[in-house]
Design an enzyme around this catalytic site. Sequence first.
Site, PDB file in Angstrom:
ATOM      1  N   HIS A   1     -24.986  24.113  17.329  1.00  0.00           N
ATOM      2  CA  HIS A   1     -24.662  25.459  17.101  1.00  0.00           C
ATOM      3  C   HIS A   1     -24.046  25.306  15.588  1.00  0.00           C
ATOM      4  CE1 HIS A   1     -19.505  25.223  17.424  1.00  0.00           C
ATOM      5  NE2 HIS A   1     -20.152  23.825  18.183  1.00  0.00           N
TER       6      HIS A   1
ATOM      7  N   ASP B   1     -21.788  27.866  14.543  1.00  0.00           N
ATOM      8  CA  ASP B   1     -21.334  29.031  14.278  1.00  0.00           C
ATOM      9  C   ASP B   1     -19.582  27.728  14.115  1.00  0.00           C
ATOM     10  OD1 ASP B   1     -21.076  28.590  17.072  1.00  0.00           O
ATOM     11  OD2 ASP B   1     -19.425  29.910  17.125  1.00  0.00           O
TER      12      ASP B   1
ATOM     13  N   ASP C   1     -18.007  19.440  13.871  1.00  0.00           N
ATOM     14  CA  ASP C   1     -17.927  20.511  14.819  1.00  0.00           C
ATOM     15  C   ASP C   1     -18.746  22.078  14.216  1.00  0.00           C
ATOM     16  OD1 ASP C   1     -18.109  22.463  17.176  1.00  0.00           O
ATOM     17  OD2 ASP C   1     -16.091  22.304  17.295  1.00  0.00           O
TER      18      ASP C   1
ATOM     19  N   GLU D   1     -21.210  29.137  20.389  1.00  0.00           N
ATOM     20  CA  GLU D   1     -20.437  28.472  20.725  1.00  0.00           C
ATOM     21  C   GLU D   1     -19.396  28.821  21.368  1.00  0.00           C
ATOM     22  OE1 GLU D   1     -18.983  24.419  22.070  1.00  0.00           O
ATOM     23  OE2 GLU D   1     -18.740  25.645  20.105  1.00  0.00           O
ATOM     24  N   GLU D   2     -18.501  28.560  19.400  1.00  0.00           N
ATOM     25  CA  GLU D   2     -16.894  28.802  19.927  1.00  0.00           C
ATOM     26  C   GLU D   2     -15.903  30.382  20.371  1.00  0.00           C
ATOM     27  OE1 GLU D   2     -15.377  26.294  19.032  1.00  0.00           O
ATOM     28  OE2 GLU D   2     -17.336  24.973  17.403  1.00  0.00           O
TER      29      GLU D   2
ATOM     30  N   ASP E   1     -22.675  17.286  20.447  1.00  0.00           N
ATOM     31  CA  ASP E   1     -21.517  18.522  20.525  1.00  0.00           C
ATOM     32  C   ASP E   1     -20.035  18.283  20.833  1.00  0.00           C
ATOM     33  OD1 ASP E   1     -20.019  20.617  19.209  1.00  0.00           O
ATOM     34  OD2 ASP E   1     -20.736  22.101  21.091  1.00  0.00           O
TER      35      ASP E   1
ATOM     36  N   HIS F   1     -11.697  21.447  14.722  1.00  0.00           N
ATOM     37  CA  HIS F   1     -11.108  22.678  14.259  1.00  0.00           C
ATOM     38  C   HIS F   1      -9.336  22.684  14.295  1.00  0.00           C
ATOM     39  CE1 HIS F   1     -12.484  24.045  19.098  1.00  0.00           C
ATOM     40  NE2 HIS F   1     -14.111  23.731  17.998  1.00  0.00           N
TER      41      HIS F   1
END
Length: 464
Positions: free
Chosen positions: A86, A88, A118, A152-153, A176, A437
């Site tokens: 992904h 995003d 990520d 995805e997030e 991921d 994150h």
Amino acid sequence: MNETVNAWLDAHLPDMIADIKALCAINSVEGEPEDGKPFGDGPYQSLNKALELAKNYGFAVTNYDNYVGTADYDQDLPRTLDILCHTDVVPAGEGWTVTDPFNVIEKDGRLYGRGVSDDKGPLVAALYAMRALKENGVKLKKGVRFIMGANEETGSHDIAHYYATEPEAEMTFSPDANFPIINIEKGQFKGILSKDCAEDKTLPRVLSLDAGIAFNAVPQKAVIRFEGLDIDANQNILDDVAAQCEVKIEKTGDDELTIIGHSAHASTPEDGRNAGLAAMILISKLPLYPSEMQKTVSQIPKLFPYGVTDGSGIGIKMADEDSHDLTCTLDLYHVDPTHAEFTFDARTPVMATKENCEAVAAKTVQDAGFDWSTPGMIPPHVVPKDSDFVQKLLASYEAVTGKKGECIAIGGGTYVHELKNGVAFGAVFDGVDTRMHGADEFFDLDNLLTAAKIYADAIVRLCA
């Protein structure tokens, strides 16, 4: 051939770094939808940049309404393997010290920036694995499709859109998560405890207590407002609870306390310091009037003992050999003079059922005097560890790293949770915290290069 491909990847590491920097420079946090941009301008720009890279590498690309983009190794081959990444990212947040989050820098053998681990760094690693094979003339017998999502997030609506028109491949892996292989993702079980009481204005009392911002994250902060309580006269109780729970308790107003703990994902609640539970322990120890509400909320530390994350307080402690222990954390808190409500998040092993988990928790909570509701249980995701697919991926990991490969069960969900034969396969080495994150997210360059070599080897084993 492996030596040739690996040498090509070694030589093209600077190009990989440049492409990661270009991709991560785009702030692809979900924004307001626009015409032709279902997740806002950032995800749109990032997805199309990734498609541009893939096209420049010589792959046939397709854009699915700016939800998902794909790149095919050879469109004439029967689709067999999907690689799912992904583009995003989560918001940058605060606390960055090494670089601006969207200005990737290389320092001490690491790349720093939002998305480097990520999932834009792993995306480039896997895409370069395909590129290395193609540019070195490796002929495949089965097709490989690289799938890049843009959401995805914040819900994976991208993949739902894609699979509404496209079939699943025979096999799917997603770079991921972590190496070696995640073949089991535990089930999920959310429960809500609530209680309505007639207001009792006898002092001292709690006017409000709030903690938590999401049901799947251990709350870092709790705020309690009192009426009629001499906070300073009870400093010894504050100190005792702060020491017991390893949190900070600060007076932030004449009648207000703020508790600061440490957040953690609900899949690993043992890593956190639950500010909400610390607040519940505190109000159970303070000399507050024993109203119906006070007596009710004082049950919470009994149902969810501080530091105990196995669900034993509500009767659902369990474990099995492959998916290991159930975890449970109380993450959302609200108390006012007439209403209390709490939400917990449990990650359940394969053995969990409606009868031995949901029904038991419901009875325990109701026996403690709370009303109960739940959206039900989300089943686990399991791909057999002895399948040919999983064993070949493990063989690739072992061949490239020289380390023993093994299957892992996790409490979190990955991009492949809804796919029948999908596993998470890297790209971060197990045991390495890349701060994804969080502030100062990083990805080690040797990890990046090794991951690309693993993916190249895996494509050959599965499709050549």
